[in-house]
Enzyme design. Structure first.
Site, PDB file in Angstrom:
ATOM      1  N   LYS A 166      70.468   3.274 -39.104  1.00  0.00           N
ATOM      2  CA  LYS A 166      70.524   2.272 -38.046  1.00  0.00           C
ATOM      3  C   LYS A 166      71.547   1.193 -38.376  1.00  0.00           C
ATOM      4  O   LYS A 166      72.354   0.789 -37.527  1.00  0.00           O
ATOM      5  CB  LYS A 166      69.151   1.640 -37.854  1.00  0.00           C
ATOM      6  CG  LYS A 166      69.118   0.523 -36.817  1.00  0.00           C
ATOM      7  CD  LYS A 166      67.900  -0.360 -36.938  1.00  0.00           C
ATOM      8  CE  LYS A 166      68.008  -1.296 -38.116  1.00  0.00           C
ATOM      9  NZ  LYS A 166      67.071  -2.447 -38.062  1.00  0.00           N
ATOM     10  N   ASN A 167      71.537   0.725 -39.619  1.00  0.00           N
ATOM     11  CA  ASN A 167      72.411  -0.375 -39.998  1.00  0.00           C
ATOM     12  C   ASN A 167      73.867   0.037 -40.128  1.00  0.00           C
ATOM     13  O   ASN A 167      74.743  -0.819 -40.281  1.00  0.00           O
ATOM     14  CB  ASN A 167      71.923  -1.012 -41.305  1.00  0.00           C
ATOM     15  CG  ASN A 167      70.643  -1.793 -41.119  1.00  0.00           C
ATOM     16  OD1 ASN A 167      70.285  -2.176 -40.014  1.00  0.00           O
ATOM     17  ND2 ASN A 167      69.932  -2.026 -42.210  1.00  0.00           N
ATOM     18  N   CYS A 195      63.703  -9.806 -37.294  1.00  0.00           N
ATOM     19  CA  CYS A 195      62.491  -9.971 -38.080  1.00  0.00           C
ATOM     20  C   CYS A 195      62.334 -11.403 -38.569  1.00  0.00           C
ATOM     21  O   CYS A 195      63.313 -12.068 -38.898  1.00  0.00           O
ATOM     22  CB  CYS A 195      62.513  -9.031 -39.293  1.00  0.00           C
ATOM     23  SG  CYS A 195      62.229  -7.299 -38.875  1.00  0.00           S
ATOM     24  N   ARG A 255      68.463 -16.598 -41.561  1.00  0.00           N
ATOM     25  CA  ARG A 255      69.606 -15.735 -41.827  1.00  0.00           C
ATOM     26  C   ARG A 255      70.762 -16.266 -40.994  1.00  0.00           C
ATOM     27  O   ARG A 255      71.099 -15.716 -39.948  1.00  0.00           O
ATOM     28  CB  ARG A 255      69.268 -14.280 -41.489  1.00  0.00           C
ATOM     29  CG  ARG A 255      68.183 -13.724 -42.390  1.00  0.00           C
ATOM     30  CD  ARG A 255      68.037 -12.240 -42.270  1.00  0.00           C
ATOM     31  NE  ARG A 255      67.314 -11.851 -41.073  1.00  0.00           N
ATOM     32  CZ  ARG A 255      67.066 -10.597 -40.727  1.00  0.00           C
ATOM     33  NH1 ARG A 255      67.494  -9.623 -41.478  1.00  0.00           N
ATOM     34  NH2 ARG A 255      66.395 -10.323 -39.641  1.00  0.00           N
ATOM     35  N   ILE A 286      74.359 -17.493 -39.356  1.00  0.00           N
ATOM     36  CA  ILE A 286      75.608 -16.779 -39.100  1.00  0.00           C
ATOM     37  C   ILE A 286      76.806 -17.678 -39.363  1.00  0.00           C
ATOM     38  O   ILE A 286      77.892 -17.442 -38.837  1.00  0.00           O
ATOM     39  CB  ILE A 286      75.640 -16.217 -37.661  1.00  0.00           C
ATOM     40  CG1 ILE A 286      75.607 -17.357 -36.629  1.00  0.00           C
ATOM     41  CG2 ILE A 286      74.521 -15.229 -37.429  1.00  0.00           C
ATOM     42  CD1 ILE A 286      75.948 -16.894 -35.224  1.00  0.00           C
ATOM     43  N   ASP A 287      76.623 -18.709 -40.189  1.00  0.00           N
ATOM     44  CA  ASP A 287      77.724 -19.632 -40.431  1.00  0.00           C
ATOM     45  C   ASP A 287      78.934 -18.945 -41.049  1.00  0.00           C
ATOM     46  O   ASP A 287      80.075 -19.307 -40.765  1.00  0.00           O
ATOM     47  CB  ASP A 287      77.267 -20.795 -41.317  1.00  0.00           C
ATOM     48  CG  ASP A 287      76.788 -20.331 -42.680  1.00  0.00           C
ATOM     49  OD1 ASP A 287      75.922 -19.439 -42.728  1.00  0.00           O
ATOM     50  OD2 ASP A 287      77.279 -20.866 -43.687  1.00  0.00           O
ATOM     51  N   GLN A 288      78.702 -17.920 -41.887  1.00  0.00           N
ATOM     52  CA  GLN A 288      79.831 -17.231 -42.507  1.00  0.00           C
ATOM     53  C   GLN A 288      80.610 -16.395 -41.489  1.00  0.00           C
ATOM     54  O   GLN A 288      81.829 -16.254 -41.607  1.00  0.00           O
ATOM     55  CB  GLN A 288      79.338 -16.352 -43.661  1.00  0.00           C
ATOM     56  CG  GLN A 288      78.739 -17.135 -44.808  1.00  0.00           C
ATOM     57  CD  GLN A 288      79.691 -18.183 -45.354  1.00  0.00           C
ATOM     58  OE1 GLN A 288      80.782 -17.859 -45.814  1.00  0.00           O
ATOM     59  NE2 GLN A 288      79.290 -19.445 -45.294  1.00  0.00           N
ATOM     60  N   ASP A 292      65.526  -4.553 -48.719  1.00  0.00           N
ATOM     61  CA  ASP A 292      64.811  -3.752 -47.730  1.00  0.00           C
ATOM     62  C   ASP A 292      63.865  -2.721 -48.359  1.00  0.00           C
ATOM     63  O   ASP A 292      63.117  -2.058 -47.639  1.00  0.00           O
ATOM     64  CB  ASP A 292      65.800  -3.038 -46.802  1.00  0.00           C
ATOM     65  CG  ASP A 292      66.354  -3.948 -45.724  1.00  0.00           C
ATOM     66  OD1 ASP A 292      65.870  -5.083 -45.594  1.00  0.00           O
ATOM     67  OD2 ASP A 292      67.279  -3.529 -45.011  1.00  0.00           O
ATOM     68  N   VAL A 304      67.185 -12.498 -51.984  1.00  0.00           N
ATOM     69  CA  VAL A 304      68.038 -12.370 -50.803  1.00  0.00           C
ATOM     70  C   VAL A 304      67.501 -13.176 -49.627  1.00  0.00           C
ATOM     71  O   VAL A 304      68.235 -13.952 -48.994  1.00  0.00           O
ATOM     72  CB  VAL A 304      68.212 -10.886 -50.413  1.00  0.00           C
ATOM     73  CG1 VAL A 304      69.099 -10.751 -49.175  1.00  0.00           C
ATOM     74  CG2 VAL A 304      68.807 -10.103 -51.587  1.00  0.00           C
ATOM     75  N   ARG A 310      61.611  -0.137 -34.839  1.00  0.00           N
ATOM     76  CA  ARG A 310      62.972  -0.655 -34.862  1.00  0.00           C
ATOM     77  C   ARG A 310      63.823   0.022 -35.933  1.00  0.00           C
ATOM     78  O   ARG A 310      65.057   0.010 -35.841  1.00  0.00           O
ATOM     79  CB  ARG A 310      62.967  -2.174 -35.115  1.00  0.00           C
ATOM     80  CG  ARG A 310      62.468  -3.004 -33.945  1.00  0.00           C
ATOM     81  CD  ARG A 310      62.620  -4.486 -34.222  1.00  0.00           C
ATOM     82  NE  ARG A 310      63.958  -4.785 -34.700  1.00  0.00           N
ATOM     83  CZ  ARG A 310      64.239  -5.412 -35.841  1.00  0.00           C
ATOM     84  NH1 ARG A 310      63.270  -5.820 -36.625  1.00  0.00           N
ATOM     85  NH2 ARG A 310      65.479  -5.639 -36.188  1.00  0.00           N
TER      86      ARG A 310
END
Length: 422
Positions: A22-23, A119, A124, A126-128, A309, A331, A401
């Protein structure tokens, strides 16, 4: 709302095939926005997140169709112009939707993308992503929960950019944007996950010029235009890892077909450390759970470290070990929410900040539990398989998912598992 019911206590034995990742599939699907025409993506799992991404592209004016046949193929028709918007209604359930931002900005010079959901395992940001795109010449602002992006020059320009922290989707987003930028882009402190390398392979097949994917430095030489993609995504290493842990449970003997041992090095090392027999066999990996697991310490880290994960699934295995183990989560914060549910099954786990101390018990016992996120769901399935008695897992929409009909894959291994429709 569906639930999964498991009658545990039966070791798993047999072979199981791994679906596409999926990823890996989601960013490759998003990359189709970089080029007009018909794209073909193979080995695409039939999952809720994939369907959400397909609906997102349809909202923009594209057409997404799953083709019949054994290739698990998705056909994507991208028109000459799209609506460069990802609305909250679609993005809220899936954080990976943010990977459309880079392709939209690169090809159309504008985008309006909702801040992501997914999730509930901690912040998490998204600034980067935004810093990287800004370095390429995009102007970005946050308004009413959306990222508004414009490229005043009409085309992004190459830049030298260093990520402040390792981010998989951030690396993917900026790398995709750089493929159409003017000049050369050098990205440093990049994520090294196999999914990043797979996306780079897909982009290279579209005519992109990328070097270094899979290392911490990626060099992209921008091109004027790309051609439609034809790509088969890699196997899902997290699904594979989940089944390998199932094989490592006491009495297990599971062969996972279609996975790449090179993508699973840190996990395989820990499975050997707990005493499981791990062998590479033609087409896959075989794991035998040889008695009660030994305790080991685990520390999550970006690839090639132990994957976050797989942390919840590994905790289940260590819950049955003959001694105490320590799991350190580096993480994400809030990624020990499955602990409370494992306690209901009889596990002995204490959380101290980023460290979970797991004291092995002789056995688990079935109980009703509730999933908090995707990987916690998989862990609870494993725990239910190992436990004596019946376990009912609520909120399995999280599971759907990331795992493709997991109950149908586990049943031929001897699992007494079924899905109960609400």
């Amino acid at each position: 709302m569906d639930k999964i019911v498991v009658e545990g206590g039966v070791p798993l034995r047999g072979s199981v095939d791994v679906s596409g990742a999926k990823n890996a599939a989601l960013p490759v699907i998003a990359a189709s926005l970089l080029c007009e025409g018909e794209h073909r993506v193979r080995n695409v799992p039939d999952l809720a997140d994939v369907r959400t991404m397909s609906r997102l592209l349809s909202h923009m004016g594209c057409r997404a169709e799953r083709l019949p046949g054994p290739g698990r193929e998705l056909a994507l028709q991208v028109p000459g112009s799209v609506l460069p918007e990802a609305p909250y209604e679609l993005v809220k359930t899936m954080r990976a939707s943010v990977v459309v931002l880079g392709p939209l900005v690169a090809r159309w010079g504008a985008a309006r993308v909702s801040l992501p959901g997914g999730c509930a395992i901690g912040a998490r940001p998204i600034d980067q992503h935004l810093k990287g795109l800004a370095a390429l010449g995009a102007e970005l602002r946050l308004e009413h929960g959306y990222v508004q992006a414009e490229v005043p020059r009409g085309r992004l320009r190459g830049a030298d950019f260093t990520f402040d922290g390792v981010t998989v989707t951030g690396t993917e987003n900026v790398m995709m944007a750089a493929t159409l930028a003017e000049g050369e882009t050098v990205l440093r402190n990049c994520a090294r996950e196999p999914e990043v390398r797979d996306l780079a392979d897909a982009l290279s097949g579209m005519g992109a010029r990328i070097e270094g994917a899979g290392t911490d430095q990626i060099r992209v030489r921008g091109v004027e235009a790309l051609r439609p993609a034809s790509h088969a995504v890699i196997a899902d290493r997290i699904e594979a890892g989940t089944f390998l842990v199932a094989g490592a449970l006491p009495g297990g003997d599971v062969t996972v077909r279609g996975c790449a041992a090179g993508h699973l090095g840190a996990l395989l090392e820990k499975l050997r450390a707990v005493g499981a027999q791990v062998d590479e066999v033609p087409g896959g990996i075989r794991v035998l759970g040889d008695g009660r697991p030994r305790p080991v310490d685990v520390r999550t880290a970006p690839h090639p470290g132990f994957p976050t994960d797989m942390q919840a699934q590994m905790m289940v295995l260590l819950s049955l070990a003959g001694g105490s183990s320590r799991i350190t989560e580096t993480v994400f914060e809030n990624r020990f929410m499955h602990v409370q549910e494992l306690l209901r099954l009889g596990a002995d786990v204490t959380v101290e900040g980023k460290v979970a101390v797991v004291r092995g018990v002789a056995r688990l016992s079935g109980a009703p539990v509730m999933a908090s996120d995707l990987r916690a769901s998989a862990a609870l399935v494993l725990a239910g398989l190992a436990a004596q008695g019946k376990t009912e897992i609520q909120r399995v929409y999280h599971l759907d998912r990331g795992y493709e009909r997991i109950e149908e894959k586990l049943a031929p291994l001897g699992a007494r598992i079924r899905r109960v429709k609400a």
